[in-house]
Every structure is written in C-alpha cells, then in structure tokens.
Design a protein around this motif. Sequence first.
Motif, PDB file in Angstrom:
ATOM      1  N   THR A  50      77.917  64.266  87.629  1.00 31.83           N
ATOM      2  CA  THR A  50      78.694  64.677  86.393  1.00 31.83           C
ATOM      3  C   THR A  50      80.202  64.250  86.710  1.00 31.83           C
ATOM      4  O   THR A  50      80.476  64.754  87.548  1.00 31.83           O
ATOM      5  N   ALA A  51      80.632  63.681  85.860  1.00 33.92           N
ATOM      6  CA  ALA A  51      81.993  64.036  85.583  1.00 33.92           C
ATOM      7  C   ALA A  51      82.741  64.391  84.685  1.00 33.92           C
ATOM      8  O   ALA A  51      81.798  64.158  83.182  1.00 33.92           O
ATOM      9  N   HIS A  52      83.639  65.256  84.495  1.00 33.27           N
ATOM     10  CA  HIS A  52      84.688  65.570  83.179  1.00 33.27           C
ATOM     11  C   HIS A  52      85.595  64.817  83.766  1.00 33.27           C
ATOM     12  O   HIS A  52      86.804  65.340  84.006  1.00 33.27           O
ATOM     13  N   GLU A  53      85.662  64.302  82.609  1.00 27.12           N
ATOM     14  CA  GLU A  53      87.019  63.607  82.700  1.00 27.12           C
ATOM     15  C   GLU A  53      88.653  63.946  81.755  1.00 27.12           C
ATOM     16  O   GLU A  53      88.221  64.405  80.174  1.00 27.12           O
ATOM     17  N   GLY A  54      89.625  64.332  82.715  1.00 27.50           N
ATOM     18  CA  GLY A  54      90.572  64.635  82.214  1.00 27.50           C
ATOM     19  C   GLY A  54      90.243  66.559  82.791  1.00 27.50           C
ATOM     20  O   GLY A  54      89.236  67.536  82.634  1.00 27.50           O
ATOM     21  N   LEU A  55      91.030  67.179  82.788  1.00 23.39           N
ATOM     22  CA  LEU A  55      91.844  68.463  82.597  1.00 23.39           C
ATOM     23  C   LEU A  55      91.927  69.156  81.457  1.00 23.39           C
ATOM     24  O   LEU A  55      93.406  68.556  80.839  1.00 23.39           O
ATOM     25  N   SER A  56      92.276  70.320  81.361  1.00 23.38           N
ATOM     26  CA  SER A  56      93.077  71.209  79.970  1.00 23.38           C
ATOM     27  C   SER A  56      94.057  72.268  80.631  1.00 23.38           C
ATOM     28  O   SER A  56      93.882  73.063  81.866  1.00 23.38           O
ATOM     29  N   THR A  57      94.802  72.604  80.036  1.00 21.21           N
ATOM     30  CA  THR A  57      95.931  73.900  80.325  1.00 21.21           C
ATOM     31  C   THR A  57      94.227  75.041  80.003  1.00 21.21           C
ATOM     32  O   THR A  57      93.653  74.730  79.210  1.00 21.21           O
ATOM     33  N   GLU A  58      95.001  76.155  79.713  1.00 25.52           N
ATOM     34  CA  GLU A  58      94.777  77.007  79.447  1.00 25.52           C
ATOM     35  C   GLU A  58      96.029  78.438  79.221  1.00 25.52           C
ATOM     36  O   GLU A  58      95.825  78.966  79.671  1.00 25.52           O
ATOM     37  N   ALA A  59      96.374  78.667  78.213  1.00 28.93           N
ATOM     38  CA  ALA A  59      97.768  79.552  77.662  1.00 28.93           C
ATOM     39  C   ALA A  59      96.943  80.408  77.925  1.00 28.93           C
ATOM     40  O   ALA A  59      97.993  81.186  77.686  1.00 28.93           O
ATOM     41  N   ALA A  60      95.970  80.497  76.493  1.00 30.76           N
ATOM     42  CA  ALA A  60      95.664  81.962  76.824  1.00 30.76           C
ATOM     43  C   ALA A  60      95.891  82.746  78.488  1.00 30.76           C
ATOM     44  O   ALA A  60      95.459  83.635  78.262  1.00 30.76           O
TER      45      ALA A  60
END
Length: 571
Positions: free
Chosen positions: A463-473
């Motif tokens: 499994t690959a999760h493409e992209g990474l995210s900020t988490e402002a909260a």
Amino acid sequence: MRREVAAVAVVAVLASLAGCTVTGEAALPDDGSLEVELDVGPQAEFVDAGPDGVRVVDGDDWTLPQGARPAQNSGFFSEDASPDDLVAVRSIDVSWRQIRPDRDGAIDRQSTGTAQDMSFDALEAQLSEPGDFWMRIFASGEDWAPQWVADDCGVTTYGPDYDGQSHLPIWDECVWGHLLDTYRALFIDLDLADDPRLRFVYVPGAFTWAEFDYEMVTAAVESGDLDEQTYLSWYAHAWTDLVELFGDNAHKLVFTGEDYPWGPFDAADDLLAVQAVDAGMGIRTGITEPSNFHLSEAPAYGSHIQPDGHMVVDESLPIHSGRFIVATENECFTDCGYDTSDPYYAVRQANLKALQLRMNWMYVVPGPSYMSEYAEHWDWVRLELGQTVETAPDAWAALRDAEDTFWADDAQTGPFEDESDWPSRPWVRNLERWLVQVDEPGSVAHRTDVDTHTGELEEANGTAHEGLSTEAAAGDTGFVFEVDPRFAAAVDGQQVVTKVTFLDEGSGSFAVDSDAGSSAAVERTGSGEWRTATIALPDGGIGTDATRLRISLADGADDLVVRFVRLIPRG
C-alpha cells in the motif's frame, strides 16, 4: 529484423558523442541510414513562474529549462532502436550454441540462433547494422548451450523454470570455464569489447531471460547436488574472472543479479550483488515496476533505509562514479503478467524509484512502456538519468508513505537487528533526490488517504499513500526541506523556482519560505484536482549559505496535501 516487432528506422549513432538520447525529428540522408542528434534538450516548453511569481497548471509538471541536456553514459535502450521514442541503443542477442557450436572452433559469425522463443540473426548480420548496441549471451538454457558442454562436463540440467526451460549449472567449474573461454573468444579475440559501439553486456548469461535469479540454484540445492560452500567458492571468483578478462573495458559488464535474492543459503547470499559490484562491474535490476517492493534497502546501489524511514544513497561508491552501468527495466505495466487500471501512476512511480536509485540507463519498450502516452514525463526521465548532484537540472522529493512488504517478513532481518533500527518498518518515507523532507516541531508531515494505492501491479507491491499533509490542529502548519549542500552550491547565484504539486482542496494560501524571504502566495481554488504551482524564490533563496525551505500555510488556511516538490535553477 531478428524479432517480430514493429519496424523501426535504422539508427546510425555517432559513437564519438557520450550521450545516447535521440530526437524524433531526424531525417534520412541519401545513404538510407538515420543520422540522430544525440545532445537533445527538453521537448516541452518550460513552465516558468511568470511575472507575478506564481503560475499554476493542472496535473503534474515535468518541464525543465531549455538548457537541460542528457548526462554522459546515460539513456534508453531496448531490443530495437526507436528514434521517435528517444531510444538509440539496440540489442545484439546470441545463444551460446549459436556462436560456439564446436568446442575447438572459432566464434561462428554466420549461424542463426534461438532463445526465449526469440530468433536471432547471425552475429555478423547483427554487427553489420549501424548504431550503438548492448549484448546478451543466452548461455545456461539446455537449448541455448552447446551439447558438447554438457557432454564434456558430465552435468545434468535443473528445472523447469517459470518459462518451462531447464538450465545447466553455471556454477560448475567446468561449465564456467567453457563459458569464460567463449567470452574471451567473442569479446577479446574479436576485439568486440573495444568496439566503441558496444555500450554494455549483461552477464553471466543465466538463467530465465539471462537474468541471474536463484530459481535453478535452489533447485540444485534441493536435489542434493549443490552446497553452500561449493556455490560461494565459485561465486567468489566468477566476477573477478570476467573483470580481469575485460580489463580496461570491465565497466561495460553488467551483473544481472540482485541484493537479497530468494536464494537457498539464508543470510549467506543476501549481499552477493555487492560482491559483484565490488569486483568492478555495473549492475541492473529488472523489477522497478513494483516500485515499493524489495529495492528500498539495496546495498549494491548504495541505497539504505534510515531509522526515520527515509532512504539515502551513498553516491561516493564507485558504482555511482559515472563510469559504470546502473540500469533497470521499466516496460512491464500492463504486460509480463502485470496489470493496472492506472498506467500513468505505475509508470510515474517506477521511474521515480529508478531515479531515486541513481540509475543511468533504462530498458524500455516504447508501446508497453507508454512512452508516447506520457511523452513529457518520459522526456524528463531521459534528462534525469545519470545526472550527478552537480550536473542535475533539478532536485526533488516525492512525498509519500509506502509499504515495502519484503521487509514485513520478520524472517528478513537484513541490516535491521532491532526495532530501533527502523521503528516504522516496513513503511518507507518518500522518494528523494538531493531534496529531503524533514519532520520537526511545527512541520511534521502526516500520512493521508487522499490518494491511496494497494497492490498496484501485484499484491507484493503493498500500500502506498501518495502525498503528505499538514495538520494545523496539531500545530503542524508546513513542510520543511533540506537541500543537499552540493546542489545548493552548484546553483549558487542563480534564480531558482520551486514546483509544488498539491491537492487543490480547501481554502487559504501557502507560500515557500527561504532564508532570503518568502515567495508570492499560491491561492487554492477548491477544484479537488492535483495541480502544480511554479513558484519563484527570492534571489539567494537557494545557495551555498541557503539550504533550507519551508512550504508554509497562511494563517487560518485549511490543511494542505503536497505530493511532489522540485527545485529548478533557471540560470
């Protein structure tokens, strides 16, 4: 032609030039051969930041400035040259039986041959064609090897392999001695190793498709005919035999085995590919299409998994000096038993993986490789192959979390002796080339499910999760990147743009911060599509004393998912 494939024009390659990439706009001269310009820049117009400092386009953006050129000792190779697809290096294939039918005879240049359901023209005919070439000797197959070899050595065959073929034991000292004599007669006595058109040779010529896997080795062990000491004793001298034979041309030898093979000797065969490379030859893998699997920890290529899950490549190794061949084969996406509903994704990830490993040559088949469908991407790959940190037209990071299922098996310990060696095992973070994403307080990147792929091409690909995210909260409002100091020094004083591929969801802007200040803001439109922003950095944003960037959310902005970041000097 020797294979039933679509006809292509004959390529006359200018051997004095080091690059080997071609343009699709060549013309036939009077003699009927095809003159090919090798030093070819980008085929697409560069997407620049524009007068406002930001320009956004839909989808991925692979463009490069017009000054980019292919690296020396790099390019595409295939069975046949294809100028329209920028493939300039064709193959010369022969079987051992074809060129050495008699024990005491000279190399047979006139007989035809077969292997792997392919028919080969006579060696003389293949050599008479114009253009650069690479070579394979199909040696180990029962129907590839001369009958006199088996008779003289008194050996039996093992198999069948997955293509239904049986093979001679290439590790038998008698068999190996006869094969080495054939290599000497072909490449040394005929001066073929010195031919400037010969780019490289796959060795040793075993087993299925002349790829040195361990299926037949395991079969021999299971039959009781081979033990670890005998095999390792042969292996210890086999590659130095070839390197010594080729002498100054040993850099043209390409070992076709791999690190951590599926062999019968447990840890004893894990790093044998390193031994072949250390002997003084190049290396190739044939399986970067399942791009998450098995090649994260690849010591022969200098690639190692770090405790934080990132991969680093030791570019100080001789294999990355530019002299040797570091190759892969990316043609099996909806072919070779693989299938995908998203061939662009599969092609993109396979090529990113190859470039992360610092490949300089890539085997392609224009149709199955989707070269015309994704021409702009393939043109970028052509200009990336073989580049060093000092010559590269860009530095980049593909942000992702991907599962390397090879290392999910606790029996595969490799270099990871305890959990602290790799706490997130088997998850690997990013594909990076001279640009590294760094987690730190306020800038921790988080896994996201917005673009998830499972079992692409095959189940083992994980499994690959493409992209990474900020988490402002949670206080994580950006992504931090460190630029390789060598790349930063190479672009010192030049204007640099950043290309950021992001998911255009939510609201609020982001910008790129550097030591020289911040860029213009990138506004999101909420289209829900992947888009790429080209963003001009302030003067001095990247340089000898400026090696750090941050993609930062504006106050109150929604979280941002980023998939790909490139730094490109404009000159």
